[in-house]
Every structure is written in C-alpha cells, then in structure tokens.
Design an enzyme around this catalytic site. Structure first.
Site, mmCIF file in Angstrom:
data_model
loop_
_atom_site.group_PDB
_atom_site.id
_atom_site.type_symbol
_atom_site.label_atom_id
_atom_site.label_comp_id
_atom_site.label_asym_id
_atom_site.label_seq_id
_atom_site.Cartn_x
_atom_site.Cartn_y
_atom_site.Cartn_z
ATOM 1 N N HIS A 1 17.212 -15.872 -2.890
ATOM 2 C CA HIS A 1 18.195 -15.620 -1.838
ATOM 3 C C HIS A 1 17.762 -14.463 -0.940
ATOM 4 O O HIS A 1 18.584 -13.875 -0.240
ATOM 5 C CB HIS A 1 19.551 -15.314 -2.475
ATOM 6 C CG HIS A 1 19.996 -16.372 -3.431
ATOM 7 N ND1 HIS A 1 20.602 -17.536 -3.011
ATOM 8 C CD2 HIS A 1 19.877 -16.468 -4.780
ATOM 9 C CE1 HIS A 1 20.864 -18.289 -4.071
ATOM 10 N NE2 HIS A 1 20.430 -17.664 -5.153
ATOM 11 N N GLU B 1 -3.122 2.271 -4.181
ATOM 12 C CA GLU B 1 -3.797 3.570 -4.219
ATOM 13 C C GLU B 1 -5.223 3.427 -4.739
ATOM 14 O O GLU B 1 -6.112 4.192 -4.364
ATOM 15 C CB GLU B 1 -3.011 4.553 -5.095
ATOM 16 C CG GLU B 1 -3.423 6.007 -4.900
ATOM 17 C CD GLU B 1 -2.482 6.981 -5.569
ATOM 18 O OE1 GLU B 1 -1.924 7.839 -4.870
ATOM 19 O OE2 GLU B 1 -2.292 6.879 -6.804
ATOM 20 N N LYS C 1 -1.438 15.440 1.824
ATOM 21 C CA LYS C 1 -1.027 16.715 1.230
ATOM 22 C C LYS C 1 -1.502 17.887 2.086
ATOM 23 O O LYS C 1 -0.765 18.856 2.310
ATOM 24 C CB LYS C 1 -1.594 16.838 -0.191
ATOM 25 C CG LYS C 1 -0.957 15.909 -1.210
ATOM 26 C CD LYS C 1 -1.599 16.109 -2.575
ATOM 27 C CE LYS C 1 -0.993 15.183 -3.614
ATOM 28 N NZ LYS C 1 -1.641 15.348 -4.934
#
Length: 524
Positions: free
Chosen positions: A351, A322, A453
């Site tokens: 793994h 960000e 937004k």
C-alpha cells in the site's frame, strides 16, 4: 519464458543450506548460468582478497588498519592468539555482565533491578542495537532500550524526559570509538547533566563501549564508570553488530548472544567456499553487479515480510552505501560507485510504493526477505491465517514484479531467531566485501563522512568567530562581517546568524529576509 523454463531456471540458480534453514533465489535477476564461468577469474581474486583480509592483512589501506569484524563471531580465525583471546574474553564479560544485570546481582543504589537502558550512539553504533531490539523485543525478558542517535535539541529533550519516571533504574551506555565524535559526545554531556540535575549518580550507572586509550576510555576509568567494553580499531561502526555494540544490548534484553554469533559464523563458513555457484554471498554480489551493470545503476529495495525486520533496510543503508559509495577506486580512478538502498516491510509495501515498482521507472531490484515459520499463538480465525496472507502478498508482489520485467531476488529462512539474524547480517557483510572487490573500491573507509565532519567543524568555528566579532555591539551587514572574518562563505554566515537570531534575543537581523544582503546584524 514458459512455466517449465521458469522452474528449470529456479532449480538451476537456487542455493540452500539445511543447517541454517536458508534459501537464496536469484533466478529472477539478470544472472545467466554462463556468468559463473565468465566471472570465475575475477571472483577467484575476490575470494583470495577476502581470505587475506581474514588472515590479518591491512585491508583498509587508506587508514592503515586491519579489518576484523569476521573474527568477532569466531575468535579461532583471528590472526593472532592475543586478538583471539581478547575477543573470547569480551564475549564472556558481556555475557556475565548481562546475566548480572538481569538476575539482580548488579543493582542500582537502592538495591533494585535496572529496568531501562538509555543508549547513546550514532550510525552503526545506534542502528545495530536498534535492529537487535526490534528483532528480539518480543522474546525479551530484560531491559527496555531507548536510543539517542542525534543532536536534535527537541529529540534530546523528549527522550531524556521520557525516562524520567524510571531514571533511578536506568543504565546509560555511551558508544564512541574515539570518544571525540560530536554526536555521542554531546548526547553524553546532555544525559550526564540530566542525571545529575535530578540528583542521581552518573558514574555508577554509566557504561562505555570504546577503543582502549580513547578519550572516552580515559574518562570512564577516571570517573569509575560501571563498566567498559572494547571497540577495537579494526572494527568499523557499520560492521560492529557482532561485537560489543550488538552483543551488549542483546544480553541486556535476554537474547542468546552465542546463538547470534554462531549464526553469523555459520554463514561466514558458507561464504568462504571458493565457487560462485556454491557461495551465497558470491551469488548475491553477482546479482547486484549484473543488475546495475557493475556501476550501481539500480537501487536496492529491501522488503522483509516480517515486522521484526522493519529497520533492516535502514541498517543495510549504512552497511551498503557507506561501504560501496566511493568517488575513487583503489587505483585513484574517479568511478563514483555505490548502490542506493531503501525499503519498507511487507505487506505495508503493498500500500506504499509497490505501485511505482510495478509500473514506474525501472531503476531498481527488489530484495525480498521471507520467514516460513509462523508463531503458534496466532491461530486461524474465520478460516483465515495471517501468515498465509502475508506469504500470499509476498508471492503475489514477486509475481507482479516479474511479470512487469522487474528484477527481484528472495532470501528465505525457515524461522527467525538469533541465529538467522546473525546469518542474515553476515550474508550481506560478505556480499558487500566481495562486491567491493569486483568494483575495486575500499569498502572499509568513509572519506565522504570524514569530509562532512570537517566541514561541520569549520562551521562551528566560524560561528564562534561571528559571536566574538559581534560582542562589540556594532551594527554590520553580512558582507561586512564576511570581510572582517576573511570568510569564504557569506551564505554560511547568513545561515548561522539566522539560526542564532531565532534562538537568542541578543541577536537581531533588521530588514527584509527576502533581501539578505541588505540585513543589518547586531548583538546586544
């Protein structure tokens, strides 16, 4: 490179500090000794810019704001007595509040101690407290934290119902700087309804962390909430962990908040040194810059070999991406900058995706995090000490990556506690600030987030218009709805109606979903 050359390079590029019990090894990154001289001029400007920021300049030019998260852990460096005094008071208030909750001075309506905290916050307001909880929950003598950080209906229902057995002894914390951000607002409204539907009082157990004068601040005052803590406008969400957003959960689980702040402050001091080789944040940011050619061409893979730091990669995702992921630089040139961050934990990574890191596409560098001290209660069994194996896996993975020509660096702390977490967070915050200066971007705004937004708000507005249009009960095609609303996105209308029809019997979409342009839409 033979062993002697590797060792000499390691010694030349190793940084360590005894007071913090801290080492930084960038010898396996694409950094040369002469880079210190070559980058001296640009770092001199970066150091001055960071000093100016700490002195109170308007560092976030786009939003006209100061950037003050470094003041939070050392109020003495704040640019005014008013700010310094307010920070000091906030730390004292949080410490006192936490103690009052833990020792039972503040109780529920039945005179019982609180046992749980339901934390409502998005982004850094949720990730920071989660990191605090995961880091110190084993030492916790305090409350159990639960997090609501999304507006997923299923998630909201599950998390609220999970606290029902302890609802009477649960505190609710709502974090929102403005009080108008949809996710925490919706979460608060749902939690408030849940509490009241179960015949409990909301205000007596609700706590706000918000800016003075915000919608949330006014609501909390008007309803006489239990307490309100400050989230100043000069602190961004992704750098709020050394403020109330991180200190309150730390206090409520019994962690030492002063030790946490001191660790961050100590690292801040180390990274104010105006010399690349003797500044760990400068070394870290230089390693990032050289690895990705100053253009973020390599991803940052974060591998902490300690379970308590499992969520640290998620925390860094927001802090780094960000802050640095910007389309334009400060001179309005299109640069499309950023560093992608992902991670796991050791030795689970062994793994998982280390196979690709070792043998696949070479588009990353690895950031190992190592803790030397092992807990005494885990003893040797059948000549095996778990800590030895964990260390062996780290060293083995590091060697295997290096043999494969894959860049990696290692951050080591002697032990893991509140101080070392504070220092670790501060190290990355300072490295991000310096790297942003190298690539000339504003690390403290988030125009892409704001664009998302605004787009979401537009969709919600369009949905309401669709619902009102269909109230007349007439059948329409998607194109007819689009024309009636003068919309610029038939696709958005389709996606909205598909969702509505799945969740309400009042909406119907008649026809073949493979041919959405032929669907007949109506509301009954």
């Amino acid at each position: 490179m033979n062993n002697n050359d590797k060792w000499a390079r390691y010694c030349d590029l190793l940084y360590s500090d005894d007071s913090l019990g801290f080492w930084l090894d960038i010898s396996r990154m694409d950094v040369a000794i002469n880079d210190f001289e070559d980058f001296n001029e640009i770092y001199s400007k970066a150091f001055d810019a960071l000093e100016s920021l700490e002195n109170g300049s308007i560092a976030n030019i786009d939003e006209g704001r100061q950037v003050g998260h470094y003041w939070l852990r050392n109020p003495k460096v704040a640019p005014s007595p008013e700010i310094s005094d307010s920070i000091t008071k906030e730390i004292q208030d949080i410490s006192k509040f936490g103690s009052s909750i833990l020792n039972g001075e503040i109780t529920n309506s039945d005179g019982e101690k609180y046992t749980d905290v339901f934390w409502i916050g998005i982004g850094g307001s949720g990730l920071g407290p989660l990191l605090i909880k995961e880091s110190f929950k084993r030492e916790s003598i305090g409350l159990d934290l639960h997090f609501l950080d999304n507006v997923d209906p299923e998630g909201i229902s599950h998390k609220l119902n999970s606290i029902l057995p302890n609802l009477n002894s649960t505190l609710f914390v709502v974090v929102s700087k403005s009080g108008g951000t949809p996710e925490p607002l919706i979460g608060m409204e749902q939690a408030m309804k849940f509490v009241r539907d179960n015949n409990q009082n909301w205000s007596s157990r609700a706590i706000a962390i918000t800016s003075k004068g915000s919608k949330l601040d006014l609501l909390a005052h008007n309803e006489n909430w239990l307490d309100i803590f400050d989230l100043p406008d000069w602190v961004g969400g992704r750098t709020s962990i050394t403020g109330a957003v991180g200190l309150l959960p730390a206090a409520l689980i019994g962690a030492d908040i002063n030790k946490f702040l001191n660790g961050a402050s100590q690292m801040d001091a180390l990274t104010r040194v105006k010399d690349i080789k003797n500044n760990p944040a400068a070394l870290l940011s230089l390693a990032w810059f050289k690895s990705g050619n100053g253009k973020g061409l390599r991803d940052m893979v974060v591998l902490p070999y300690r379970d308590r730091l499992e969520v640290f990669s998620r925390y860094l995702q927001q802090l780094v991406m960000e802050s640095l992921g910007k389309k334009f630089d400060r001179d309005e040139n299109q640069v499309n900058q950023g560093i992608a961050v992902y991670g796991n934990k050791g030795s689970t990574d062994q793994h998982a995706y280390v196979q690709q890191l070792r043998d696949g596409i070479d588009n990353f560098f690895v950031n190992f995090i190592e803790i030397l001290h092992d807990p005494l209660e885990i003893v040797e069994v059948k000549n095996k000490r778990p800590g030895d194996y964990l260390s062996g896996f780290l060293q083995g993975t590091r060697s295997a990556l290096t043999e494969g020509g894959r860049q990696n660096l290692t951050i080591t702390f002697k032990s893991f506690d509140e101080s070392s977490l504070g220092a670790l967070i501060a190290l990355f915050e300072r490295a991000v600030s310096l790297y942003a200066e190298l690539i000339n971007v504003n690390a403290y705004n988030q125009p892409g987030v704001e664009a998302g937004k605004k787009a979401a708000t537009k969709i919600i507005k369009l949905q309401k218009e669709i619902e009102e249009l269909l109230d007349d009960g007439k059948q329409r095609t998607l194109n007819e709805i689009n024309d009636a609303l003068s919309s610029d996105s038939t696709e958005s209308i389709y996606l909205i109606l598909r969702k509505l029809s799945e969740n309400s019997d009042h909406y119907s979409m008649i026809g073949n979903q493979s041919n959405p342009d032929k669907l007949i839409i109506s509301k009954t």
